[in-house]
Design an enzyme around this catalytic site. Sequence first.
Site, PDB file in Angstrom:
ATOM      1  CB  CYS A  96       0.549  -3.087  -9.854  1.00  0.00           C
ATOM      2  SG  CYS A  96       0.519  -1.952  -8.488  1.00  0.00           S
TER       3      CYS A  96
HETATM    4  O1  KQY Z   1      -0.572   0.032 -11.273  1.00  0.00           O
HETATM    5  C1  KQY Z   1       0.538   0.497 -11.263  1.00  0.00           C
HETATM    6  N1  KQY Z   1       1.076   0.781 -10.120  1.00  0.00           N
HETATM    7  C2  KQY Z   1       1.241   0.709 -12.529  1.00  0.00           C
HETATM    8  C3  KQY Z   1       2.114   1.866 -12.638  1.00  0.00           C
HETATM    9  C4  KQY Z   1       2.674   1.940 -14.022  1.00  0.00           C
HETATM   10  C5  KQY Z   1       3.802   2.774 -14.191  1.00  0.00           C
HETATM   11  C6  KQY Z   1       4.391   2.756 -15.562  1.00  0.00           C
HETATM   12  N2  KQY Z   1       5.774   2.997 -15.463  1.00  0.00           N
END
Ligand code: KQY
Length: 366
Positions: free
Chosen positions: A356
Amino acid sequence: MNILKTKPKNDGFYMPAEFAPHEGCIMIWPERGDSWQYGGFAAREAFVEVATAISKSEQVTMCVSYEQYDTARRMLPSQVRVVEMSSNDAWARDYAPTFLVNQEGVLRGVDWYFNAWGGLVDGLYFPWDKDNQMAKKLCDLYNVDVYDASDFVLEGGSIHVDGEGTCIVTEACLLSAGRNPDLSKEEIEEKLKDYLGVEKVIWLKSGIYQDETNEHVDNICAFVAPGEVVLAWCEDENDPQYEMSKNCYDILSKETDAKGRPFTIHKLPLPTPIKITEEECKGLLYMDGEPTRTPGERLAASYINFYIANKSVVMPGFGDKMDEVAKKKLEALFPDREVVQIPARNILIGGGNIHCITQQIPKLHK
Ligand code: KQY
């Protein structure tokens, strides 16, 4: 940089697989106090380790705010390029451009609309305007033309492709009310085909339990080679994840990819459920109207959230007994790459993991 209104597929562009060679990788420095403990203080060591590992085989660019520039520059090794760029948070996978190539060796980006994983319906923060500008800014930085897909809400973590015509997504995410509620499943599929240059979209039902992105595919399943996927697996029938993973397995085992190949499905165990502690919650800021973390809440931990670099696979570790088992499995799946496991609990607390926070730039086959 030109902003293109045509469709990549019609122009002969497609998204290569992550396991294909990379030119580089984009990351964003963690700073936001409601995502990261102590305004990123706890997470930045893990970000440095991830950037350092990837930078051994590809050029890493770290985007950082003016305020954090000196800290990031001091903490990162010299081979990592640090550029000042505004953002609301640090999820390069989700709002750096999705890069495409064509057979002539031209690179282009796609600029999707980003609304913080669900906008005002169930998004995770507001505003998201700086994040949403990043794809265009990065295409400018890399001097590549960008496809305008700003009428379509999508994050890079919600798609995985094999570079040979197949894309995998989850219904839980792409059909969620906060993304594209006016588009049918068929219309969403058409968008994916047009903008990723794929022929076939495989719809898993769900992702990882409690994943606040509405269950991005990049936490549950990834391509390791054409026709081969790795799937997060749960052996405990009493765990809600059991049915979720089993359902994905059942779908994938009945499917074929765009070239008609049945999938080889490798099961990757999940860590023992990981819960946020009271102490960890104390390090997070609370912002009005946003979802909060509560002590004891289960986090969406998964070893699938790895990054495939040119010469390594950079995967999370959670200080769990399954860390070594998962690492060995990935070593067997990627015999030509070194598997580097990085303590990633402080990334997990932010709501995602190594995949991510990274976005690959494909190498051009000139
Ligand atoms: O891509 C992702 N797993 C991002 C999650 C973002 C969460 C913001 N607190």
